[in-house]
Scaffold this active site. Structure first.
Site, PDB file in Angstrom:
ATOM      1  N   CYS A 220       2.353 -41.626 -43.802  1.00  0.00           N
ATOM      2  CA  CYS A 220       1.633 -42.781 -44.794  1.00  0.00           C
ATOM      3  C   CYS A 220       2.851 -43.195 -45.794  1.00  0.00           C
ATOM      4  CB  CYS A 220       0.469 -41.989 -45.550  1.00  0.00           C
ATOM      5  SG  CYS A 220      -0.600 -43.378 -46.148  1.00  0.00           S
TER       6      CYS A 220
ATOM      7  N   HIS B 167      -2.593 -39.123 -42.021  1.00  0.00           N
ATOM      8  CA  HIS B 167      -2.140 -37.875 -42.705  1.00  0.00           C
ATOM      9  C   HIS B 167      -2.500 -36.757 -41.583  1.00  0.00           C
ATOM     10  CE1 HIS B 167      -1.782 -39.192 -46.826  1.00  0.00           C
ATOM     11  NE2 HIS B 167      -2.379 -40.105 -46.368  1.00  0.00           N
TER      12      HIS B 167
ATOM     13  N   GLU C 189      -1.373 -33.713 -41.934  1.00  0.00           N
ATOM     14  CA  GLU C 189      -1.776 -32.506 -42.984  1.00  0.00           C
ATOM     15  C   GLU C 189      -3.319 -32.348 -43.317  1.00  0.00           C
ATOM     16  OE1 GLU C 189      -0.128 -35.456 -43.808  1.00  0.00           O
ATOM     17  OE2 GLU C 189      -0.927 -35.690 -45.907  1.00  0.00           O
TER      18      GLU C 189
ATOM     19  N   SER D  27       4.185 -44.926 -52.411  1.00  0.00           N
ATOM     20  CA  SER D  27       5.722 -45.126 -51.942  1.00  0.00           C
ATOM     21  C   SER D  27       6.256 -45.430 -53.041  1.00  0.00           C
ATOM     22  CB  SER D  27       5.782 -45.985 -50.939  1.00  0.00           C
ATOM     23  OG  SER D  27       5.014 -47.138 -50.858  1.00  0.00           O
TER      24      SER D  27
HETATM   25  N1  GLN Z   1      -0.760 -46.899 -50.127  1.00  0.00           N
HETATM   26  C1  GLN Z   1       0.011 -46.062 -50.353  1.00  0.00           C
HETATM   27  C2  GLN Z   1       1.728 -46.577 -50.578  1.00  0.00           C
HETATM   28  O1  GLN Z   1       1.617 -47.793 -50.346  1.00  0.00           O
HETATM   29  C3  GLN Z   1       0.510 -45.097 -49.315  1.00  0.00           C
HETATM   30  C4  GLN Z   1      -0.931 -44.337 -49.272  1.00  0.00           C
HETATM   31  C5  GLN Z   1      -0.953 -42.943 -48.667  1.00  0.00           C
HETATM   32  O2  GLN Z   1       0.195 -42.358 -48.701  1.00  0.00           O
HETATM   33  N2  GLN Z   1      -1.967 -42.113 -48.319  1.00  0.00           N
HETATM   34  O3  GLN Z   1       2.441 -45.890 -50.754  1.00  0.00           O
END
Ligand code: GLN
Length: 194
Positions: A80, A175, A177, A50
């Protein structure tokens, strides 16, 4: 005409969302620019990192136009890292990390800790039916606060929300997907059509 679905394609698990939609006979538009954003009616924000996505959104001039679309009510599915981007508040984020506040939740990044940073479980999500969904969690966030308008669709460990909805915005810590199960995408598309 059926609505046009976009996938934010700056970074992360873009292709698996595209193939999930393809299995539902939907050809998604890859969104990397404001012009591409203009062509879609709804957007999927995938998993990935992110903080990196936040940076790329700003660099590509996409952050502000996307925030406007979301605040105007564009339906969105965030999985996520996508959940983190749609949240109102981000705990344990990078200092310069931004989020859209498209759903009134606060999330904590990487909340399951190192020992347990990736796992899979059968998750009950009554909104999509009685059969649990196979949920894959990878360095996943959890929701630490939900506003009054937010529906919790699924929890883990009894009381930690991992799927939420507010209006036409759906977010999951896991997830969907990655599972051979299209029901979360179908739930999202039903909200887009409504
Ligand atoms: N830990 C990731 C984040 O903070 C997110 C992990 C993921 O999208 N699988 O952006």
């Amino acid at each position: 005409m059926s609505p046009t679905i976009g996938i934010l394609a700056l970074q992360g698990a873009v292709d698996l969302h595209a193939s999930a939609l393809a299995r539902l006979d939907i050809e998604a538009v890859m969104v990397r620019t404001p012009t591409q954003l203009d062509t879609v009616d709804a957007l999927i924000l995938p998993g990935g990192e992110s903080s990196a996505m936040s940076k790329l959104l700003v660099l590509n001039g996409l952050f502000d136009p996307l925030q406007i679309r979301l605040h105007d009510g564009m339906p969105a599915l965030g999985t996520c890292a996508g959940m983190i981007l749609l949240a109102a508040g981000v705990l344990d984020g990078r200092a310069d990390q931004r989020s859209f506040a498209a759903i009134d939740i606060d999330v904590r990044r990487n909340a399951f800790g190192r020992q347990n940073d990736s796992f899979e479980t059968e998750l009950e999500l009554p909104e999509i039916g009685e059969v649990p969904i196979h949920a894959v969690f990878i360095r996943a966030p959890v929701v630490e606060r939900t506003g009054a308008e937010v529906e919790v669709l699924a929890t883990i460990d009894g009381d930690r929300p991992v799927a939420c909805r507010q209006g036409a915005v759906i977010v999951t810590s896991f997830h969907p997907e990655l599972a051979d199960d299209l029901r979360v995408h179908e739930l999202f598309l039903a909200g887009v059509a409504a």
